[in-house]
Design a protein around this motif. Structure first.
Motif, mmCIF file in Angstrom:
data_model
loop_
_atom_site.group_PDB
_atom_site.id
_atom_site.type_symbol
_atom_site.label_atom_id
_atom_site.label_comp_id
_atom_site.label_asym_id
_atom_site.label_seq_id
_atom_site.Cartn_x
_atom_site.Cartn_y
_atom_site.Cartn_z
ATOM 1 N N CYS A 22 1.133 11.661 -11.450
ATOM 2 C CA CYS A 22 1.108 10.269 -11.874
ATOM 3 C C CYS A 22 2.212 9.548 -11.108
ATOM 4 C CB CYS A 22 1.321 10.168 -13.379
ATOM 5 S SG CYS A 22 0.842 8.570 -14.044
ATOM 6 N N TYR A 23 1.843 8.565 -10.311
ATOM 7 C CA TYR A 23 2.761 7.910 -9.385
ATOM 8 C C TYR A 23 2.980 6.450 -9.766
ATOM 9 C CZ TYR A 23 1.476 11.982 -6.635
ATOM 10 O OH TYR A 23 1.247 13.257 -6.206
ATOM 11 N N ARG A 24 4.234 6.036 -9.740
ATOM 12 C CA ARG A 24 4.571 4.637 -10.025
ATOM 13 C C ARG A 24 4.291 3.800 -8.791
ATOM 14 N NH1 ARG A 24 8.707 1.108 -9.381
ATOM 15 N NH2 ARG A 24 9.010 -0.389 -11.044
ATOM 16 N N ILE A 25 3.622 2.667 -8.991
ATOM 17 C CA ILE A 25 3.318 1.759 -7.887
ATOM 18 C C ILE A 25 4.588 0.977 -7.575
ATOM 19 C CG2 ILE A 25 1.910 -0.193 -7.124
ATOM 20 C CD1 ILE A 25 -0.239 0.849 -9.149
ATOM 21 N N ARG A 26 5.109 1.140 -6.366
ATOM 22 C CA ARG A 26 6.364 0.462 -6.001
ATOM 23 C C ARG A 26 6.133 -0.779 -5.167
ATOM 24 N NH1 ARG A 26 8.931 4.410 -1.408
ATOM 25 N NH2 ARG A 26 7.109 4.311 -0.078
ATOM 26 N N ASN A 27 4.976 -0.865 -4.512
ATOM 27 C CA ASN A 27 4.647 -2.028 -3.695
ATOM 28 C C ASN A 27 3.148 -2.018 -3.447
ATOM 29 O OD1 ASN A 27 5.071 -4.343 -2.237
ATOM 30 N ND2 ASN A 27 5.981 -3.343 -0.465
ATOM 31 N N MET A 28 2.607 -3.164 -3.122
ATOM 32 C CA MET A 28 1.181 -3.229 -2.805
ATOM 33 C C MET A 28 0.910 -4.452 -1.957
ATOM 34 S SD MET A 28 -0.519 -4.307 -6.389
ATOM 35 C CE MET A 28 0.087 -5.669 -7.313
ATOM 36 N N ARG A 29 -0.231 -4.414 -1.289
ATOM 37 C CA ARG A 29 -0.669 -5.562 -0.500
ATOM 38 C C ARG A 29 -2.187 -5.582 -0.505
ATOM 39 N NH1 ARG A 29 1.482 -1.630 2.502
ATOM 40 N NH2 ARG A 29 0.337 -0.768 4.241
ATOM 41 N N GLY A 30 -2.730 -6.777 -0.309
ATOM 42 C CA GLY A 30 -4.169 -6.933 -0.252
ATOM 43 C C GLY A 30 -4.708 -6.512 1.098
ATOM 44 N N GLY A 67 -7.452 -8.160 2.267
ATOM 45 C CA GLY A 67 -8.302 -9.266 2.669
ATOM 46 C C GLY A 67 -9.624 -9.267 1.932
ATOM 47 N N GLY A 68 -9.904 -8.221 1.204
ATOM 48 C CA GLY A 68 -11.125 -8.128 0.415
ATOM 49 C C GLY A 68 -10.783 -7.891 -1.035
ATOM 50 N N SER A 69 -11.568 -7.056 -1.678
ATOM 51 C CA SER A 69 -11.364 -6.809 -3.108
ATOM 52 C C SER A 69 -10.636 -5.490 -3.349
ATOM 53 C CB SER A 69 -12.704 -6.803 -3.825
ATOM 54 O OG SER A 69 -13.512 -5.770 -3.293
ATOM 55 N N SER A 70 -9.879 -5.012 -2.397
ATOM 56 C CA SER A 70 -9.135 -3.775 -2.587
ATOM 57 C C SER A 70 -7.646 -4.023 -2.350
ATOM 58 C CB SER A 70 -9.665 -2.681 -1.660
ATOM 59 O OG SER A 70 -9.586 -3.087 -0.320
ATOM 60 N N ARG A 71 -6.832 -3.046 -2.732
ATOM 61 C CA ARG A 71 -5.375 -3.135 -2.583
ATOM 62 C C ARG A 71 -4.863 -1.848 -1.960
ATOM 63 N NH1 ARG A 71 -6.168 -7.660 -3.388
ATOM 64 N NH2 ARG A 71 -5.575 -8.980 -5.106
ATOM 65 N N ILE A 72 -3.872 -1.986 -1.103
ATOM 66 C CA ILE A 72 -3.175 -0.832 -0.548
ATOM 67 C C ILE A 72 -1.934 -0.633 -1.408
ATOM 68 C CG2 ILE A 72 -1.973 0.121 1.444
ATOM 69 C CD1 ILE A 72 -3.805 -1.688 3.177
ATOM 70 N N LEU A 73 -1.839 0.526 -2.043
ATOM 71 C CA LEU A 73 -0.752 0.807 -2.980
ATOM 72 C C LEU A 73 0.246 1.784 -2.365
ATOM 73 C CD1 LEU A 73 -2.893 1.399 -6.198
ATOM 74 C CD2 LEU A 73 -1.956 -0.761 -5.340
ATOM 75 N N GLU A 74 1.515 1.432 -2.426
ATOM 76 C CA GLU A 74 2.586 2.342 -2.039
ATOM 77 C C GLU A 74 3.096 2.982 -3.321
ATOM 78 O OE1 GLU A 74 5.538 0.373 0.331
ATOM 79 O OE2 GLU A 74 3.989 -0.594 1.554
ATOM 80 N N LEU A 75 3.103 4.306 -3.356
ATOM 81 C CA LEU A 75 3.410 5.047 -4.570
ATOM 82 C C LEU A 75 4.699 5.839 -4.415
ATOM 83 C CD1 LEU A 75 -0.215 6.406 -5.036
ATOM 84 C CD2 LEU A 75 0.781 4.395 -6.127
ATOM 85 N N GLU A 76 5.573 5.760 -5.423
ATOM 86 C CA GLU A 76 6.808 6.543 -5.404
ATOM 87 C C GLU A 76 6.464 8.025 -5.425
ATOM 88 O OE1 GLU A 76 9.340 5.358 -8.648
ATOM 89 O OE2 GLU A 76 9.664 3.368 -7.782
ATOM 90 N N GLY A 77 7.105 8.788 -4.550
ATOM 91 C CA GLY A 77 6.883 10.227 -4.512
ATOM 92 C C GLY A 77 5.668 10.653 -3.705
ATOM 93 N N ARG A 78 5.040 9.718 -3.038
ATOM 94 C CA ARG A 78 3.866 10.038 -2.222
ATOM 95 C C ARG A 78 4.028 9.352 -0.872
ATOM 96 N NH1 ARG A 78 -2.551 9.343 -2.894
ATOM 97 N NH2 ARG A 78 -2.907 10.784 -1.318
ATOM 98 N N ARG A 79 3.913 10.096 0.200
ATOM 99 C CA ARG A 79 4.156 9.552 1.540
ATOM 100 C C ARG A 79 3.132 8.515 1.968
ATOM 101 N NH1 ARG A 79 5.733 14.538 5.465
ATOM 102 N NH2 ARG A 79 7.262 15.451 4.082
ATOM 103 N N GLN A 80 1.891 8.860 1.821
ATOM 104 C CA GLN A 80 0.837 7.981 2.319
ATOM 105 C C GLN A 80 0.414 6.956 1.276
ATOM 106 O OE1 GLN A 80 -2.138 10.863 3.422
ATOM 107 N NE2 GLN A 80 -1.398 10.901 5.530
ATOM 108 N N PRO A 81 0.182 5.717 1.713
ATOM 109 C CA PRO A 81 -0.364 4.712 0.778
ATOM 110 C C PRO A 81 -1.758 5.136 0.326
ATOM 111 C CG PRO A 81 0.361 3.700 2.843
ATOM 112 C CD PRO A 81 0.407 5.179 3.033
ATOM 113 N N TRP A 82 -2.181 4.565 -0.772
ATOM 114 C CA TRP A 82 -3.510 4.850 -1.304
ATOM 115 C C TRP A 82 -4.261 3.537 -1.446
ATOM 116 C CZ3 TRP A 82 -6.212 4.010 -5.974
ATOM 117 C CH2 TRP A 82 -7.359 4.793 -6.124
#
Length: 100
Positions: A54-62, A64-79
């Motif tokens: 279970c990862y805390r969302i530390r940052n995110m960005r859109g 341009g569509g209906s999805s989000r790129i999530l940066e997760l604490e403790g995980r190298r790659q964005p999701w």
């Protein structure tokens, strides 16, 4: 197959690929409540159950569509969040009376 059907199929497969290995209740951080959100509703500070953790969302960005790129604490790659997902949100962020 039309484009809409292909997108829904891809989102479903993506969701299955990252299904938590443990029951959601075992992954829930203390002081949080489960909430199903769309990509536009997810917030920094929410916790995302993913790949057995279970990862805390530390940052995110859109995207341009209906999805989000999530940066997760403790995980190298964005999701990339492409559809509705259960997250855990700190209980103090709910702005309505909770059932007891």
């Amino acid at each position: 197959m039309n484009v809409g059907t292909a997108k829904r199929l891809a989102a479903g497969l993506e969701s299955l690929a990252h299904r938590p290995a443990k029951p959601l209740e075992e992954l829930r951080p203390g002081g949080t409540l489960p909430l199903e959100v769309r990509p536009a509703e997810v917030r920094v500070g929410d916790y995302l159950p993913l790949d057995g953790g279970c990862y805390r969302i530390r940052n995110m960005r859109g995207t341009g569509g209906s999805s989000r790129i999530l940066e997760l604490e403790g995980r190298r790659q964005p999701w990339i969040m492409t559809g509705p997902r259960t997250v855990f949100r700190p209980a103090d962020q709910f702005q309505f009376p909770l059932p007891t």
